[in-house]
Motif scaffolding. Structure first.
Motif, PDB file in Angstrom:
ATOM      1  N   GLN A   1      41.453  -4.599  25.324  1.00 32.04           N
ATOM      2  CA  GLN A   1      42.792  -5.101  26.023  1.00 32.04           C
ATOM      3  C   GLN A   1      42.410  -6.370  27.054  1.00 32.04           C
ATOM      4  OE1 GLN A   1      44.220  -1.524  28.241  1.00 32.04           O
ATOM      5  NE2 GLN A   1      45.076  -0.731  26.440  1.00 32.04           N
TER       6      GLN A   1
ATOM      7  N   SER B   1      40.132  -8.431  26.494  1.00 32.17           N
ATOM      8  CA  SER B   1      39.824  -9.848  25.599  1.00 32.17           C
ATOM      9  C   SER B   1      40.946 -10.285  25.008  1.00 32.17           C
ATOM     10  CB  SER B   1      38.623  -9.227  24.728  1.00 32.17           C
ATOM     11  OG  SER B   1      39.123  -8.423  23.591  1.00 32.17           O
ATOM     12  N   GLU B   2      42.010  -9.201  24.623  1.00 29.15           N
ATOM     13  CA  GLU B   2      43.318  -9.796  24.132  1.00 29.15           C
ATOM     14  C   GLU B   2      44.031 -10.554  25.177  1.00 29.15           C
ATOM     15  OE1 GLU B   2      46.165 -10.497  21.389  1.00 29.15           O
ATOM     16  OE2 GLU B   2      44.380  -9.370  20.904  1.00 29.15           O
ATOM     17  N   GLN B   3      44.005 -10.280  26.507  1.00 31.67           N
ATOM     18  CA  GLN B   3      44.728 -10.828  27.633  1.00 31.67           C
ATOM     19  C   GLN B   3      43.980 -12.134  27.557  1.00 31.67           C
ATOM     20  OE1 GLN B   3      44.285  -8.449  30.976  1.00 31.67           O
ATOM     21  NE2 GLN B   3      46.080  -7.202  30.337  1.00 31.67           N
TER      22      GLN B   3
ATOM     23  N   ARG C   1      42.320 -13.815  25.428  1.00 31.25           N
ATOM     24  CA  ARG C   1      42.600 -14.663  24.123  1.00 31.25           C
ATOM     25  C   ARG C   1      44.019 -15.308  24.443  1.00 31.25           C
ATOM     26  NH1 ARG C   1      45.258 -14.679  19.380  1.00 31.25           N
ATOM     27  NH2 ARG C   1      45.865 -12.494  19.774  1.00 31.25           N
ATOM     28  N   THR C   2      45.062 -14.652  24.967  1.00 34.23           N
ATOM     29  CA  THR C   2      46.544 -15.338  25.101  1.00 34.23           C
ATOM     30  C   THR C   2      46.471 -16.321  26.161  1.00 34.23           C
ATOM     31  OG1 THR C   2      47.222 -12.962  24.723  1.00 34.23           O
ATOM     32  CG2 THR C   2      48.794 -14.678  25.717  1.00 34.23           C
TER      33      THR C   2
END
Length: 195
Positions: A119, A121-123, A125-126
Motif C-alpha cells: 500500500q 509503495s502504491e502511494q 508511485r502515485t
C-alpha cells in the motif's frame, strides 16, 4: 454389477484413502420414485473384501482376425483410472501444534507487513507520477523562457562578447537609465581589479 466390480468416483477413492467412509448411491437405472439407498463402507471393510475375493482370471487373447462388432445396445465403458494415493499427513503431536501455530502466526504477521508495504509503495508511485507531471510543466516553462531570452540584445553577452579594440572577453556593460530620476547607470561585468 456386484459391489466389488462397482466403479468408484475420485471423491470416493480419496475418502477411502483418507480413512473415512464411502457413500455409494444406487445406479441411475433405479426408478425415480424409489428412495436412493446409500451404503456406508469403511476402508477396512473394503480392504477385507478385496483380500477375501480371489483375483479375477486373466482372459486369454482372442484368436479372431478382427474386432467383433459391438451390439447396438452396448455402450463402450472406459476402464477405471487408478488414482495415485493421496499423501496422508502424520498425526500432529501437541508439542508440534504449538510450533505450527507459532509459524502460522509469524507468517500472518509477515503477510500483514507485506500488504502494508505494498500500500505504501502504491502511494509512493502515485506521488512520483504527480512529481513527474510537475517537473514536465517546469521544464516546459524554462524552455519557453530560454527561447524568449535568446531574442534579447544582452543574451549570453558575458560569454560571447569580445572587444574589437583590446580583445578582452566577457567584460561588457550596458547603459541603463533610472526611470524615476533619469540618471544614467552602467550595468554589466568588469575585469578584476589589477593591483
Amino acid at each position: 454389477m456386484a459391489d466389488s466390480e462397482q466403479v468408484l468416483t475420485q471423491e470416493q477413492i480419496d475418502a477411502m484413502l483418507a480413512g473415512g467412509t464411502v457413500e455409494q448411491s444406487v445406479p441411475a437405472e433405479a426408478s425415480v420414485e424409489a428412495p436412493v439407498a446409500v451404503l456406508s463402507t469403511t476402508i477396512e471393510e473394503v480392504r477385507a473384501q478385496e483380500s477375501e475375493a480371489p483375483p479375477p482370471p486373466i482372459p486369454a487373447p482372442a484368436a479372431a482376425p478382427g474386432p467383433a462388432p459391438l451390439p447396438a445396445a452396448a455402450a463402450p465403458v472406459a476402464p477405471p483410472v487408478a488414482a495415485a494415493p493421496a499423501p496422508v499427513a502424520p498425526p500432529v503431536a501437541a508439542a508440534d501444534s504449538g510450533v505450527l501455530q507459532g509459524t502460522i502466526d509469524q507468517l500472518s504477521q509477515r503477510l500483514a507487513q507485506l500488504e502494508s508495504s505494498m500500500q505504501q509503495s502504491e502511494q509512493l508511485r502515485t506521488e512520483f507520477q504527480a512529481w513527474v507531471v510537475q517537473l514536465q510543466t517546469i521544464t516546459s516553462t524554462v524552455e519557453s523562457l530560454m527561447v524568449s531570452l535568446q531574442g534579447t540584445v544582452g543574451y549570453a553577452a558575458h560569454q560571447n562578447f569580445v572587444c574589437s579594440s583590446c580583445q578582452s572577453q566577457g567584460n561588457v556593460a550596458a547603459k541603463l537609465n533610472c526611470t524615476a530620476c533619469g540618471e544614467e547607470n552602467m550595468w554589466g561585468w568588469w575585469p578584476p581589479q589589477q593591483e
